[in-house]
Design an enzyme around this catalytic site. Structure first.
Site, PDB file in Angstrom:
ATOM      1  N   GLY A 151       5.795  -7.878   0.642  1.00 15.30           N
ATOM      2  CA  GLY A 151       6.769  -9.492   1.367  1.00 15.30           C
ATOM      3  C   GLY A 151       5.865 -10.468   1.462  1.00 15.30           C
ATOM      4  O   GLY A 151       5.768 -11.497   1.437  1.00 15.30           O
ATOM      5  N   THR A 195       0.846  -1.338  -0.194  1.00 12.20           N
ATOM      6  CA  THR A 195      -0.222  -0.109   0.199  1.00 12.20           C
ATOM      7  C   THR A 195       0.630   1.215   0.081  1.00 12.20           C
ATOM      8  O   THR A 195       1.055   2.081  -0.518  1.00 12.20           O
ATOM      9  CB  THR A 195      -0.992   0.179   1.402  1.00 12.20           C
ATOM     10  OG1 THR A 195      -2.151  -1.533   1.457  1.00 12.20           O
ATOM     11  CG2 THR A 195      -1.832   1.349   1.357  1.00 12.20           C
ATOM     12  N   CYS A 245      -8.569  -6.381   2.048  1.00 11.80           N
ATOM     13  CA  CYS A 245      -8.316  -5.234   1.999  1.00 11.80           C
ATOM     14  C   CYS A 245      -9.960  -3.705   2.355  1.00 11.80           C
ATOM     15  O   CYS A 245      -9.916  -3.344   2.842  1.00 11.80           O
ATOM     16  CB  CYS A 245      -7.484  -3.927   1.535  1.00 11.80           C
ATOM     17  SG  CYS A 245      -5.730  -4.904   1.681  1.00 11.80           S
TER      18      CYS A 245
END
Length: 411
Positions: free
Chosen positions: A217, A70, A354
């Site tokens: 990651g 983000t 999200c």
């Protein structure tokens, strides 16, 4: 338990945790400190940057560590657009696809709301592809060439364009090299959100042809909280994080040395294993798709059909993420299916993690033309390194039973 929500997050790899451990314990120095422990941390940070750059085909100085995807998307869209318009005020448009992750969409909308940019959201076809012709036309609209502007006829008023490499919900893989070639014709930097792509798609930035690329990651084996933005040398970028000037002044904040080491380790492992992993998980995905479509009447596969041999989009022949299968089950409530699947030991999602909790249908499915009443029946299955045939077969069996019961076909 069958965990089939790897698109939301995946488990940290043991090798990654072991690589990070020394930098969380005895080597805990601040990489900005000038004493020996701090300089040891700085060297580890530089080494991580070099290892990541080698995988991406980039220069180490082009790597910016962030807190995740983000932040990387925000820095790319807002940072490039603002920096380019500062140099050339006529660059007042931001171009994104209508199926981008909210981090990109909301960045573009924020620029429109607070900084007087015009945000243009490109339509996609029924399976999520951005048409090169549509992309070209949007770049050409509002020609930036004008007396004294320093631009040439045919240049674009677009400050930055952003099209994701692979969609996080329906798995559509865009032909980014082709879109990048078109953007280059107009001298427009193209950013790609590649957060869902590591471990299954090639990420060489030279082959992709983009100017910026985001990674997170935790999608490929690190703990949550570390990501990166690659920005091609020479691309203007305004910082969004003011402070001590870390990351060559592009992203201030105490360096997450352990996270960077983990990110480099995970990315190297993902690239080393990519071909073998992709082949295995593709077979499992196709087993899942065939099983669901064969056992659940009326089930709809959203996004590209991987067996569509006539398709011309995608990246190197890849139409859909190898680990993604996203369905709609008309006549049932998707959230109910999720709960019932969890009760049977299958963990999945209804789309982007999200957006969990939103009562609105997926903006991705809406962009594909899926009616709202059908979009609310969606279920996303996303596979990972630990996924087995038994997990897939269990998911097929449980889904078929649950849908049949919810539709009144079982008592």
């Amino acid at each position: 338990m069958s965990y089939l929500d790897h698109a939301a997050t995946t488990a940290p790899r043991r090798e990654v945790i072991e690589a990070m451990w020394p930098w969380l314990t005895q080597n805990f120095g601040n990489a900005s400190s000038h004493h020996e422990r701090g300089q040891r941390a700085a060297r580890a940070l530089d080494d991580a940057r070099e290892r990541i750059a080698a995988v991406l085909g980039a220069g180490p100085s082009e790597i910016i560590f962030t807190s995740g995807g983000t932040e990387a998307d925000n820095l790319a869209v807002k940072g490039i657009a603002s920096a380019r318009r500062q140099r050339r005020p006529e660059l007042n448009r931001v171009l994104v696809s209508s199926i981008e992750h909210d981090a990109v969409l909301e960045s573009a909308r924020s620029l429109a709301q607070y900084e007087a940019f015009t945000a243009v959201e490109l339509p996609v076809d029924s399976v999520g592809f951005v048409s090169p012709d549509t992309f070209r036309a949007a770049l050409a609209e509002g020609d930036a060439a004008r007396p004294g502007s320093g631009s040439t006829p045919g240049s674009s008023s677009v400050a930055v364009a952003s099209v994701m490499l692979a969609n996080n919900e329906v798995g559509t893989v865009q032909n980014i090299p082709e879109l990048a070639r078109i953007a280059a014709e107009f001298a427009v930097p193209l950013h790609t959100d590649a957060v869902q792509s590591a471990a299954t798609l090639p990420l060489d930035v030279n082959e992709l042809g983009v100017s910026a690329l985001s990674l997170a990651g935790h999608k490929f084996g690190t703990p949550q909280g570390i990501g990166l933005l690659w920005v091609k040398r020479g691309t203007p970028l305004r910082t969004l994080m003011s402070g001590g000037g870390q990351e060559r002044g592009r992203r201030s904040g105490t360096s997450n040395v352990a996270g960077a080491v983990g990110l480099a380790t995970a990315l190297q492992l993902a690239e080393r294993e990519r071909e073998e992993y992709t082949a295995r998980v593709t077979a499992l995905r196709d087993r899942l798709i065939d099983g669901i479509l064969g056992s659940v009447p009326g089930a709809l596969l959203t996004g590209p059909n991987p067996r569509d041999t006539g398709a011309t989009s995608g990246l190197n022949g890849t139409l859909r993420l190898p680990n993604n299968a996203f369905f709609c089950f008309p006549g049932v409530n998707g959230e109910t299916v999720l709960v019932d699947l969890e009760n049977q030991g299958v963990l999945v999602s209804s789309g982007s993690a999200c957006a969990t909790g939103s009562s609105e249908p997926s903006h991705v499915l809406t962009a594909l033309g899926v009616p709202a009443e059908v979009a609310t029946t969606s279920v996303r299955f996303s596979l990972g390194r630990e996924t087995s045939e038994a997990n897939i077969d269990n998911a097929i069996r449980a889904t078929a039973q649950i849908i049949a019961r919810l539709r009144g076909g079982a008592h």
